[in-house]
Design an enzyme around this catalytic site. Structure first.
Site: not given
Ligand code: AMP
Length: 387
Positions: A37, A197, A344, A367
């Site tokens: 960064r 998410k 991220g 974000g």
């Molecule tokens: P996001 O911020 O929505 O991109 O989510 C990222 C997070 O999703 C990471 O911490 C991953 O560990 C989690 N993740 C990815 N695949 C899975 C899954 N099948 N079950 C639970 N968590 C997950």
């Protein structure tokens, strides 16, 4: 067209307040673990410094609640001293008479790094009294903090309203990359979405309908879509409120001739045991895409002209469930397609896996890049004057 620092004429001798995103990870000794960064801010800092202005740089670091010596920007100032020898000074305050004294002592070509903006709670509240103090330091305001451009804080929103302003090279580049990728994509355009998410990601998928040719969905969010297709997902993570929405997205995608591929096999936990399976039993939790899915995704990635990737394909922080993300990262790294990775966790995954130099654009803002992928504007950019 937003005004950029190239459009700021005759700023030599002016006091310029530059908002950077120096939110770097530090270890417990204050050593910077990853200076990306800071490095990505250098072109803007160098350019402004060459204009011979008095450059006052501010940033946040972490999420402090009041003063926190472990989140001081001092290590960042020390890092900048290497790139601008004998020019950088660190001011241990954000506002008040000490800051005024340091600014009074500046000569043209000097760089002053202020202490962490978030040591003052008024920063995140966009408090008018804080805005006024920041604005009083400068003649011109420049924003290059892409990482917080989706937020309306005092240092990136309030102060921009008070002064002649411009965006720096980093924000300019991020905006251009996303605009080109979504308005004039190289074909076939393959989008890869993962992560957990679902709500946020649904907006990304909605915005990409009619633009992308193929969408590959993995990670935790895939289970809401699999359930929408009537497939058993066991105890995997799911957002039941969004199943209908996911159904609609799948049908809209079909009508728009966009191919959507969902996982066909999984690496799951059954109690304490890791299992590889095509079908998830009621007691299984899907935590990574399986080998067949990784291969299917890789084949699509091979055909791509442009790739946009957001979100890991599994719970990659746990080495038992990182293979899907690793395989997809490898395929993206190998591909000759124009590749953008935003968000991220996906950027983190690419960095930990060591593929950063194989990606055309690694976004510096999780974000903020998500908002651009959703087709939204960024408040801190909106507030900058147009040409
Ligand atoms: P996001 O911020 O929505 O991109 O989510 C990222 C997070 O999703 C990471 O911490 C991953 O560990 C989690 N993740 C990815 N695949 C899975 C899954 N099948 N079950 C639970 N968590 C997950």
């Amino acid at each position: 067209m937003k005004r950029t620092i190239r459009d700021l004429k005759n700023i030599g001798g002016n006091k310029v307040l530059l908002r950077c995103d120096f939110n770097v990870p530090l270890d417990k000794y204050g050593d910077i673990l990853d200076a990306t960064r800071i490095l990505t801010s250098l072109p803007t800092i160098r350019y402004l410094n060459e204009q011979n202005c008095k450059l006052i740089i501010c940033s946040h670091l972490g999420r402090p609640k009041g003063y926190d010596k472990y989140l001081s920007l001092f290590p960042v100032a020390v890092c900048l001293m290497k790139y601008f020898p004998n020019k950088v000074r660190f001011c241990p305050k954000v506002t008040g008479p000490v800051v005024e004294k340091y600014i009074d002592e500046m000569k043209n070509g000097d760089i002053l790094v202020l202490e962490n903006l978030r040591f003052d709670p008024r920063e995140e509240e966009n408090d008018p009294s804080f805005v006024k103090e920041l604005a009083s330091y400068c003649d011109v305001y420049v924003d290059d903090a892409f990482g917080v451009a989706h937020r309306k804080h005092a240092s990136n929103y309030g102060v921009a309203l008070k002064k002649p302003n411009a965006i720096g090279f980093l924000i300019e580049k991020e905006l251009k990359v996303f605009e080109k990728a979504f308005q004039n994509p190289k074909k076939p355009f393959v989008a890869i979405f993962g992560g957990a998410k679902v709500k946020d990601k649904l907006l990304l998928i909605k915005n990409i309908i009619g633009k992308a040719d193929t969408v590959l969905i993995g990670g935790g969010m895939a289970y809401t879509f699999l359930l929408a297709e009537g497939i058993n997902i066991g105890k995997s993570i799911v957002d039941l409120d969004l199943v209908d929405e996911a159904k609609k997205i799948l049908s809209d995608a079909k009508n728009a001739n966009m191919k959507v591929l969902l996982p066909v096999d999984h690496v799951a936990l059954k109690g304490e045991k890791v299992v590889k399976t095509n079908f998830l039993d009621a007691d299984m939790v899907g935590l990574d895409i399986g080998k067949k899915t990784a291969k299917m995704f890789t084949e699509e990635i091979k055909k791509a002209g442009q790739i946009v990737w957001n979100g890991p394909l599994g719970k990659y922080e746990d080495k038992r469930f990182k293979n899907g993300t690793l395989q997809v990262a490898k395929a993206v790294a190998k591909s000759s397609a124009y590749s953008i990775v935003g968000g991220g966790d996906s950027v983190g995954a690419i960095n930990t896996l060591g593929f950063a130099d194989k990606i055309d654009h690694l976004s510096t803002g999780g974000g903020a890049s998500m908002k651009l992928m959703e087709g939204k504007t960024l408040p801190a950019v909106e507030v900058i004057d147009t040409l």
